[in-house]
Write a protein that holds these residues in place. Structure first.
Motif, short mmCIF file in Angstrom:
data_model
loop_
_atom_site.label_atom_id
_atom_site.label_comp_id
_atom_site.label_asym_id
_atom_site.label_seq_id
_atom_site.Cartn_x
_atom_site.Cartn_y
_atom_site.Cartn_z
N LEU A 1 -20.03 66.06 -7.00
CA LEU A 1 -18.71 66.70 -6.99
C LEU A 1 -18.38 67.23 -5.59
CD1 LEU A 1 -16.48 67.36 -9.05
CD2 LEU A 1 -17.62 69.55 -9.45
N LEU A 2 -19.31 67.92 -4.99
CA LEU A 2 -19.07 68.49 -3.66
C LEU A 2 -19.01 67.39 -2.60
CD1 LEU A 2 -21.33 71.65 -3.93
CD2 LEU A 2 -18.84 71.56 -4.02
N ARG B 1 -17.90 64.45 -3.04
CA ARG B 1 -16.57 63.84 -3.19
C ARG B 1 -15.49 64.72 -2.57
NH1 ARG B 1 -15.73 58.50 -4.82
NH2 ARG B 1 -13.82 58.28 -6.04
N SER B 2 -15.73 66.03 -2.58
CA SER B 2 -14.73 66.97 -2.07
C SER B 2 -14.56 66.87 -0.57
CB SER B 2 -15.12 68.40 -2.45
OG SER B 2 -15.22 68.56 -3.85
N HIS C 1 -11.54 65.17 1.22
CA HIS C 1 -10.49 64.86 0.24
C HIS C 1 -9.61 66.07 -0.03
CE1 HIS C 1 -13.10 61.38 -0.49
NE2 HIS C 1 -12.04 60.81 -1.06
N VAL D 1 -10.23 69.33 0.27
CA VAL D 1 -10.86 70.56 -0.20
C VAL D 1 -11.66 71.18 0.93
CG1 VAL D 1 -12.55 71.55 -1.80
CG2 VAL D 1 -10.96 69.80 -2.60
N ALA E 1 -15.40 75.49 -2.04
CA ALA E 1 -15.59 75.46 -3.49
C ALA E 1 -16.11 76.81 -3.94
CB ALA E 1 -16.57 74.36 -3.89
N LEU F 1 -11.62 74.49 -4.40
CA LEU F 1 -11.98 73.86 -5.67
C LEU F 1 -12.72 74.85 -6.56
CD1 LEU F 1 -12.34 71.33 -7.50
CD2 LEU F 1 -14.49 70.92 -6.27
N ARG G 1 -17.34 62.02 -10.05
CA ARG G 1 -16.28 61.49 -9.17
C ARG G 1 -14.96 61.35 -9.93
NH1 ARG G 1 -20.21 56.71 -6.80
NH2 ARG G 1 -21.42 58.03 -5.35
N PHE H 1 -13.40 64.84 -10.42
CA PHE H 1 -12.79 65.36 -9.19
C PHE H 1 -11.49 64.62 -8.87
CE2 PHE H 1 -12.03 65.05 -4.63
CZ PHE H 1 -11.94 66.39 -4.30
N ARG I 1 -8.69 65.79 -11.05
CA ARG I 1 -8.21 67.10 -10.60
C ARG I 1 -7.30 66.96 -9.39
NH1 ARG I 1 -8.52 70.84 -5.89
NH2 ARG I 1 -8.19 72.90 -6.80
N GLN I 2 -7.69 66.14 -8.45
CA GLN I 2 -6.89 65.97 -7.25
C GLN I 2 -5.56 65.26 -7.54
OE1 GLN I 2 -8.54 68.26 -5.48
NE2 GLN I 2 -8.13 67.03 -3.65
#
Length: 936
Positions: free
Chosen positions: A230-231, A233-234, A237, A239, A242, A342, A426, A429, A432-433
């Motif tokens: 998750l992080l 991927r952030s 992108h 973010v 978190a 995030l 993924r 996330f 969410r985005q």
């Protein structure tokens, strides 16, 4: 159903779906609402008549079987295949292989059988139009089934068809129905490394600190893989940071392997070897502490991340973390980024299903004052509470069913398939985005030990723990699978694990050899205030901030109240109230609503942002505030204090949802990350604060002592016994005062609007932050006697004690000490009775107790004067039990309490009875003899 005509549409003759007729109904309803929301096959079906089957003739020219075959032509079969696809989208999760403790997946669901759709084995080789399913225009039925099972029935079960937005449904369908590329070797090694780190950390602690609680992650180590993905991927992108809110399970593992808290520091906490004299306050256990750090990906990428400190009240940290995120995003708003922080909420399955604050937090997710751009919820699903099985812990099929109320997609994933866990992370996330909405990952795993490591779970779940004891760890299973597939070698597996264990062993040895010096306070997880040693209540009470304002600033603020946009029609009942504020300013007399407006407006001019939230707070429960105006004709909104000019700070008034627990927790979290703002939460009535008692106990009153975490949140609690019954009278002063110690917060009940004005400004401008609890008035809001002069605002300051400046001290035989509106009843009676031997002293701040100020006032009166404490509340409530020792010590003699008799409720339910009680109380207070409570 299928043979009936729908709103003039052609009847679906010959198209029977049996137990799946609900599915056709659902598709048809969607078609009527928006034809584009259903696949092409359904659109064609609903737009065109279906050929009716031929009837059997007497001479047998057409048999029943031939009629059926004719009816089942290509068009009808295509519809049946479309229905089959739709059924898997809705029901496929029910047969997915998501439970690592189940040897085989669930039996086939009857609504997913071919026969349920009028399809047969000999249809498997037939090719059908599938309208882009799995990226194809046409497919054989066999390939359709294979693709459906790969998408919906492997180790991920997806619930998303409850979402009303066709755009969101199609987005998810495209992502999960498209062929999935397997991870490359680098990704596999990343997964294996994270699993190894998670497992080695837990087994190391289990070996070195036998019998100590740590609430391990064993059985759910894939949670670290999930957070890692998750992080990762952030990064890059949109973010920048978190914020993680989580309870106990796996917390230490997350701190070590995600946040980057040093192993030595964690081992030191297990050693408990620090100098306890260096620790301010009580501190807290290690699995409650928060931390800030930097997540570092194996490829070098980084992102700031923090874990918010939390108590044992399970899910209460959820809205606190949301408040922290919203505050950080509001501060970053000038950067133009959309939701750059995030929020990640890590839950337990029993708590997610059982705690009502979970729903409150979910309900906030799309509200204007609370949106954070979507939260990724991770449920570490042990399939067990403390000792309670799901059958006794929830009425829903899944622990996550409450998330369906906000139409969040839910991904159930088998934690023993870490590659699937990464795919889901993924996907969550990206959703969410794309949509800025909440999404849930239900990580179905198990708990290798009991609720804690000292508990024996086999006592209540023997069969479950037989299966757990026989099961290898997810790291071992994954490593074996990779070696078996030839993706990596056994040597790579052993080397990675040995390297990590070496790091742990070296850190442990160094900790034992050279203990880490104890920090003066636990790590502060949100704000950057350095902890200090114990500060006396008197020192805490002192404020160096100048709170007076200029008359020019006051006029600028008041001018905004009637300066509405052109064409804006103010309600006829509201306009006179706004105009009255200008009149009051000209007359030099300020009432309560005007004083509050001046306090907030002047802070905005000083560059201090103000956030006000609560139930009906924009208008005000009593129609007194009108922070936001609504156009009488168009419904458009206007916020007068937001038009003070470009240099003024932001004013954000919000009506909250009908919540106290979640809403106040959110504001507390917001205040942590916005020390530069005045954060106000107003209860509709002060009584309702008891719905947020857990927030008050666990956070507001104690967070500095436990975690070194300071908050300036302000609670406005309308209070006063006015004949409105037990539930609209008392903010429960006694409960707050019982929690007061070591200067942890300020509790005040001002009786003058000018004093309230200075109190709010002092709260915002004082450098040392602490919570403020204000017992605000109801009837006094428009009282002609409860007013202040303009000079009190332009030249004065907050007064903790208001002396009786009318008293002839030499003649005083009786001194009444009180707080709040009862002063006006006492003063009116004193004046009407012509009593010159009675003085009334107002205690405006109850904690920190103003010892010097009250002592100086009492010293003005003759030594033989009787001192009485007067309160409206019953004797066992109100401030009496708190102030008694203070007042008695300062008076140097016994102090009587005049109050209502002890009672289990704050007030009576009859207005007439209340009025009689109030008369008796006031008469007794200014008369001779004993107080109404019976105290001498």
């Amino acid at each position: 159903m299928a043979s009936q005509s729908r709103a003039g549409q052609p009847a679906l003759h010959g198209l029977e779906f049996g137990i799946n007729e609900w599915l056709v109904d659902e598709q048809y309803e969607r078609y009527l609402h928006d034809p584009g929301s259903v696949d092409r096959t359904w659109r064609e079906l609903f737009a065109s008549p279906i050929p009716a089957p031929r009837r059997e003739t007497r001479n047998g020219a057409t048999t029943a079987q031939e009629s059926a075959d004719d009816a089942d032509d290509a068009a009808v079969k295509a519809v049946r295949v479309a229905a089959l696809i739709e059924a898997y989208r809705v029901r496929g999760h029910l047969v997915a292989d998501t439970d690592p403790l189940t040897a085989a997946r669930a039996a086939a669901h009857p609504e997913l059988e071919l026969t349920a759709f009028g399809l047969r084995e000999d249809d498997l080789q037939r090719e059908f139009v599938v309208d882009g399913f799995s990226g194809q225009a046409t497919m054989t039925l066999r390939d359709v089934l294979k693709a459906l099972q790969e998408s919906y029935c492997r180790t991920v079960g997806t619930e998303y068809m409850h979402i009303q937005s066709s755009q969101e449904r199609r987005w998810i369908q495209h992502r999960i129905e498209s062929p999935q590329a397997p991870p490359d070797v680098a990704e596999q090694l990343q997964i294996l490394y994270r699993l190894g780190a998670a497992e080695a950390f837990e087994t190391f602690l289990q070996t070195k600190y036998v019998g100590q609680k740590r609430y391990s992650l064993e059985g759910g180590e894939s949670a670290i893989v999930l957070l890692d993905a998750l992080l990762l991927r952030s990064i890059g992108h949109g973010v920048r940071e978190a914020v993680i809110g989580m309870a106990h399970r796996g917390r230490l593992n997350v701190l070590a392997n995600i946040i980057g808290k040093s192993y030595a520091e964690i081992f030191h906490e297990f050693e408990d070897a620090g100098d306890i004299r260096s620790v301010q306050g009580s501190g807290d256990v290690k699995y409650h502490l928060g931390a800030e750090g930097t997540y570092r990906a194996l490829d070098g990428g980084m992102i700031a991340v923090c874990v918010v400190a939390n108590p044992s009240h399970l899910e209460l940290v959820g809205p606190v973390a949301q408040g922290v995120v919203r505050a950080k995003q509001d501060r970053a708003a000038d950067g133009g980024e959309a939701f750059p922080v995030l929020p990640i909420a890590v839950h337990g399955d029993a708590a997610f299903a059982g705690q009502g604050v979970v729903f409150e937090t979910l309900n906030m997710s799309q509200l204007p004052g609370y949106r954070t751009g979507g939260t990724v919820h991770i449920v570490i699903n042990n399939q067990l509470g403390f000792t309670t099985s799901p059958a006794n812990g929830r009425s829903s099929a899944y622990a996550t069913d409450v998330a369906r109320t906000v139409q969040a997609p839910i991904f159930h994933v088998n934690a023993d398939d870490p590659e699937a866990v990464v795919r889901v992370a993924r996907l969550a996330f990206d959703y969410r985005q794309a949509f800025h909405k909440d999404v849930v990952v239900d990580l179905i795993c198990y708990r290798r030990h009991g609720h804690s490591e000292v508990d024996d779970p086999s006592i209540t779940q023997p069969a479950m723990y037989d299966r757990i004891d026989a099961r290898a760890s997810v790291r071992k299973l994954y490593a074996e699978a990779l070696v078996h597939r030839g993706d990596i070698t056994e040597r790579q597996v052993e080397g990675a694990l040995r390297d990590y264990q070496g790091h742990l062993e070296r850190a442990f040895t160094q900790t034992r050899a050279r203990p880490v010096p104890a920090s003066p306070m636990p790590v502060n997880s949100v704000n950057d205030v350095n902890a200090t040693n114990h500060v006396s209540a008197q020192h805490v009470a002192a404020s160096q901030a100048a709170t007076a304002i200029t008359e020019a600033a006051a006029r600028q603020v008041i001018a905004s109240q009637t300066a509405v946009p052109g064409g804006f029609t103010v309600h006829a009942r509201v306009l006179p109230q706004l105009q009255r504020r200008t009149t009051m300013l000209d007359a030099g007399t300020i009432d309560w609503p005007t004083a509050e407006t001046l306090a907030i407006g002047s802070l905005l001019l000083d560059g201090v942002a103000v956030r006000l939230a609560g139930q009906d707070s924009r208008r005000g429960t009593f129609g007194q505030r009108h922070a936001v105006l609504t156009d009488r004709r168009t419904g458009a909104e206007h916020t007068p204090l937001s038009s003070l000019g470009p240099r003024a700070a932001d004013f954000a008034p919000y009506d909250s949802m009908l919540s106290e627990l979640g809403a106040l927790a959110f504001e507390y979290g917001y205040s942590l990350a916005r020390p530069d703002a005045l954060v106000l939460w107003e209860a509709q009535f002060g009584d309702f604060a008891n719905g947020a008692q857990a927030v008050i106990d666990e956070y507001i009153a104690s967070s500095e002592q436990k975690w070194g975490q300071r908050s300036g949140v302000t609670l406005l609690l309308p209070h006063g016994l006015e004949g409105q019954g037990p539930d609209h009278s008392s903010g429960r002063i006694e409960r707050f005062l019982q929690l007061c110690a070591q200067g942890n917060m300020t509790v005040a009940m001002p009786s003058l609007p000018g004093n309230y004005f200075h109190l709010l400004r002092q709260q915002a401008l004082d450098e040392r932050r602490r919570p403020l609890v204000v017992f605000t008035p109801k009837s006094m809001l428009r009282s002609k006697v409860a007013t202040s002069g303009l000079t009190e605002l332009t030249m004065g300051a907050f007064r903790a004690v208001i002396p009786d400046e009318t008293a002839d001290t030499a003649r005083i035989r009786r001194v009444l000490v009180c707080s709040g509106k009862v002063f006006y009843d006492l003063d009116a009676h004193r004046r009407s009775a012509g009593l010159s031997d009675t003085a009334i002293v107002r205690l405006e701040r109850i904690y920190p107790f103003p010892t010097e100020e009250l002592g100086a006032e009492l010293a003005r009166f003759p030594a033989g004067a009787e001192v009485r404490w007067v309160q409206e509340e019953p004797e066992n409530q109100g401030a009496w039990s708190f102030v008694e020792p203070h007042v008695q010590r300062l008076a140097g003699r016994a102090v009587a309490c005049v109050s209502r008799p002890q009672a289990p409720v704050p007030a009576v339910g009859s207005a007439r009875r209340h009025a009689g009680e109030q008369r008796d109380l006031v008469t007794s207070a200014v008369g001779h003899g004993r107080g109404s409570s019976g105290r001498p």
